[in-house]
Design a protein around this motif. Structure first.
Motif, PDB file in Angstrom:
ATOM      1  N   CYS A  12       1.092  -1.196   0.179  1.00 54.81           N
ATOM      2  CA  CYS A  12      -0.009  -0.031  -0.027  1.00 54.81           C
ATOM      3  C   CYS A  12       0.836   1.064  -0.037  1.00 54.81           C
ATOM      4  O   CYS A  12       1.401   1.762   1.345  1.00 54.81           O
ATOM      5  N   GLY A  13       1.193   1.616  -1.066  1.00 55.13           N
ATOM      6  CA  GLY A  13       1.863   3.023  -1.302  1.00 55.13           C
ATOM      7  C   GLY A  13       1.519   3.898  -2.534  1.00 55.13           C
ATOM      8  O   GLY A  13       0.385   3.569  -3.167  1.00 55.13           O
ATOM      9  N   CYS A  14       2.243   4.461  -3.059  1.00 54.19           N
ATOM     10  CA  CYS A  14       1.934   5.405  -4.400  1.00 54.19           C
ATOM     11  C   CYS A  14       2.722   5.086  -5.534  1.00 54.19           C
ATOM     12  O   CYS A  14       2.825   5.865  -6.735  1.00 54.19           O
ATOM     13  N   ALA A  15       3.563   4.059  -5.401  1.00 56.50           N
ATOM     14  CA  ALA A  15       4.698   3.690  -6.699  1.00 56.50           C
ATOM     15  C   ALA A  15       5.737   4.862  -6.490  1.00 56.50           C
ATOM     16  O   ALA A  15       6.779   4.463  -7.393  1.00 56.50           O
ATOM     17  N   GLY A  16       5.890   5.759  -5.651  1.00 54.35           N
ATOM     18  CA  GLY A  16       7.000   6.826  -5.732  1.00 54.35           C
ATOM     19  C   GLY A  16       8.220   6.365  -5.310  1.00 54.35           C
ATOM     20  O   GLY A  16       9.253   6.554  -6.010  1.00 54.35           O
ATOM     21  N   CYS A  17       8.328   5.484  -4.501  1.00 52.30           N
ATOM     22  CA  CYS A  17       9.648   4.398  -4.135  1.00 52.30           C
ATOM     23  C   CYS A  17      10.176   4.108  -5.113  1.00 52.30           C
ATOM     24  O   CYS A  17      11.410   4.207  -5.613  1.00 52.30           O
ATOM     25  N   HIS A  18       9.550   3.415  -5.868  1.00 51.41           N
ATOM     26  CA  HIS A  18      10.130   2.657  -7.483  1.00 51.41           C
ATOM     27  C   HIS A  18      10.207   3.657  -8.372  1.00 51.41           C
ATOM     28  O   HIS A  18      11.366   3.499  -8.842  1.00 51.41           O
ATOM     29  N   LEU A  58      10.609  -4.344  -0.541  1.00 50.26           N
ATOM     30  CA  LEU A  58       8.921  -4.163  -0.582  1.00 50.26           C
ATOM     31  C   LEU A  58       8.758  -2.581  -0.357  1.00 50.26           C
ATOM     32  O   LEU A  58       9.203  -1.837   0.694  1.00 50.26           O
ATOM     33  N   GLU A  59       7.949  -1.916  -1.099  1.00 42.99           N
ATOM     34  CA  GLU A  59       7.523  -0.477  -0.960  1.00 42.99           C
ATOM     35  C   GLU A  59       6.064  -0.430  -0.221  1.00 42.99           C
ATOM     36  O   GLU A  59       5.199  -1.364  -0.886  1.00 42.99           O
ATOM     37  N   GLY A  60       5.720   0.172   0.607  1.00 43.89           N
ATOM     38  CA  GLY A  60       4.267   0.260   0.833  1.00 43.89           C
ATOM     39  C   GLY A  60       3.980  -0.322   2.335  1.00 43.89           C
ATOM     40  O   GLY A  60       4.659  -1.131   2.794  1.00 43.89           O
ATOM     41  N   LEU A  84      11.573  -0.252   1.901  1.00 48.72           N
ATOM     42  CA  LEU A  84      12.070   0.740   0.743  1.00 48.72           C
ATOM     43  C   LEU A  84      11.039   1.918   1.373  1.00 48.72           C
ATOM     44  O   LEU A  84       9.598   1.834   0.565  1.00 48.72           O
ATOM     45  N   GLY A  85      11.194   3.219   1.807  1.00 48.21           N
ATOM     46  CA  GLY A  85      10.385   4.072   2.025  1.00 48.21           C
ATOM     47  C   GLY A  85       9.302   4.196   3.029  1.00 48.21           C
ATOM     48  O   GLY A  85       9.377   3.186   3.947  1.00 48.21           O
ATOM     49  N   ASP A  86       9.139   5.344   3.516  1.00 46.84           N
ATOM     50  CA  ASP A  86       8.190   5.585   4.899  1.00 46.84           C
ATOM     51  C   ASP A  86       7.097   4.761   5.142  1.00 46.84           C
ATOM     52  O   ASP A  86       6.929   4.095   6.086  1.00 46.84           O
ATOM     53  N   CYS A  87       6.351   4.453   3.889  1.00 39.26           N
ATOM     54  CA  CYS A  87       5.099   3.757   3.903  1.00 39.26           C
ATOM     55  C   CYS A  87       5.641   2.252   4.545  1.00 39.26           C
ATOM     56  O   CYS A  87       4.893   1.544   5.430  1.00 39.26           O
ATOM     57  N   ALA A  88       6.594   1.537   3.786  1.00 44.41           N
ATOM     58  CA  ALA A  88       7.106   0.375   4.371  1.00 44.41           C
ATOM     59  C   ALA A  88       7.774   0.396   5.933  1.00 44.41           C
ATOM     60  O   ALA A  88       7.759  -0.744   6.646  1.00 44.41           O
ATOM     61  N   PRO A 148      14.214   4.683   5.199  1.00 45.74           N
ATOM     62  CA  PRO A 148      13.318   5.847   5.114  1.00 45.74           C
ATOM     63  C   PRO A 148      13.233   6.836   4.040  1.00 45.74           C
ATOM     64  O   PRO A 148      14.288   6.837   3.354  1.00 45.74           O
ATOM     65  N   GLY A 149      12.334   7.596   4.064  1.00 44.88           N
ATOM     66  CA  GLY A 149      12.213   8.601   3.164  1.00 44.88           C
ATOM     67  C   GLY A 149      10.851   8.555   2.338  1.00 44.88           C
ATOM     68  O   GLY A 149      10.518   7.350   2.273  1.00 44.88           O
ATOM     69  N   CYS A 150      10.450   9.502   1.889  1.00 45.73           N
ATOM     70  CA  CYS A 150       9.240   9.564   1.068  1.00 45.73           C
ATOM     71  C   CYS A 150       9.229  10.465  -0.174  1.00 45.73           C
ATOM     72  O   CYS A 150       8.547  11.717  -0.287  1.00 45.73           O
ATOM     73  N   PRO A 151       9.826   9.848  -1.183  1.00 49.66           N
ATOM     74  CA  PRO A 151      10.390   8.781  -1.157  1.00 49.66           C
ATOM     75  C   PRO A 151      11.996   8.839  -0.772  1.00 49.66           C
ATOM     76  O   PRO A 151      12.421   9.978  -0.537  1.00 49.66           O
ATOM     77  N   PRO A 152      12.548   7.798  -0.611  1.00 47.04           N
ATOM     78  CA  PRO A 152      13.992   7.928  -0.448  1.00 47.04           C
ATOM     79  C   PRO A 152      14.734   8.262  -1.356  1.00 47.04           C
ATOM     80  O   PRO A 152      14.315   8.189  -2.670  1.00 47.04           O
TER      81      PRO A 152
HETATM   82  S1  SF4 Z   1       7.179   6.384   0.981  1.00 45.75           S
HETATM   83 FE1  SF4 Z   1       6.397   8.112  -0.067  1.00 45.75          FE
HETATM   84  S2  SF4 Z   1       6.786   7.840  -2.119  1.00 45.75           S
HETATM   85 FE2  SF4 Z   1       7.035   5.726  -1.145  1.00 45.75          FE
HETATM   86  S3  SF4 Z   1       5.249   4.918  -1.541  1.00 45.75           S
HETATM   87 FE3  SF4 Z   1       4.883   5.713   0.496  1.00 45.75          FE
HETATM   88  S4  SF4 Z   1       4.024   7.551  -0.194  1.00 45.75           S
HETATM   89 FE4  SF4 Z   1       4.686   6.862  -2.004  1.00 45.75          FE
END
Ligand code: SF4
Length: 180
Positions: A12-18, A58-60, A84-88, A148-152
């Protein structure tokens, strides 16, 4: 020598990390020199090899029973799991839903939203995944590396991939932490 294998998936993310991973631009060529890039949401092969991969990414966050399945499958099939990323890592933006709960969120989205007409209906097909509280990946399966990071930042992702490709666990600290 056999290259390490890498697979990724999204929850569950926005694809931004990829997208940030793709922002490493031409350095992707250095990465594919070092690793065998297997299943990802942005390649034809979608699921990590049954025989396993070296690194799973894993993202999300984990938002429903299907996300749980995907996270557990990746955990079972990889040696090193990266969140990978704040959501994960933390649950991120999707975890804001936890403040109102699943029922209220569904009610708002499918019944009460201004764009919904009088026939609004909360989806209830038994084949649909069941929504849950949003959790960080590490609340469901053990995680080895947190980015971490949104996105990293793309530079941080590139650094982490190169370290992992060379058998090292990346240290994500100091200048590798970028908060967008
Ligand atoms: S961490 Fe930010 S960029 Fe990555 S999936 Fe979550 S909302 Fe999107």
């Amino acid at each position: 020598m056999t290259k390490p294998t890498v697979a990724s998936d999204w929850l569950c993310g926005c694809a931004g990390c990829h997208m940030s991973l793709l922002d490493i631009d031409e350095r992707i060529l250095q990465v594919v020199d070092l690793v065998d890039l297997r299943a990802t949401p942005i390649t034809d092969l979608k699921e990590p090899d049954e025989k396993g991969v070296t690194v799973g990414i894993l993202e999300g966050g984990i938002n429903n029973t299907y996300n749980e399945e995907v996270a557990k499958r990746m955990r079972e099939r990889c040696k090193i799991l990266v969140a990978l990323g704040d959501c994960a890592v933390f649950g991120g933006v999707p975890a804001m839903r936890n403040f109102v709960g699943v029922e209220s969120a569904l009610q708002r989205a499918y019944i009460d939203a201004e764009s919904v007409d009088a026939e609004g209906l909360i989806p209830a097909d038994p084949e649909l995944a069941e929504m849950t509280r949003v959790r960080a990946v590490s609340e469901v399966v053990p995680v080895d590396v947190f980015i971490p990071g949104c996105p990293p930042d793309a530079d941080t992702i590139f650094y982490a991939l190169v370290e992992l490709a060379q058998g090292r666990i990346p240290e994500i600290k100091n200048d590798k932490l970028h908060w967008h």
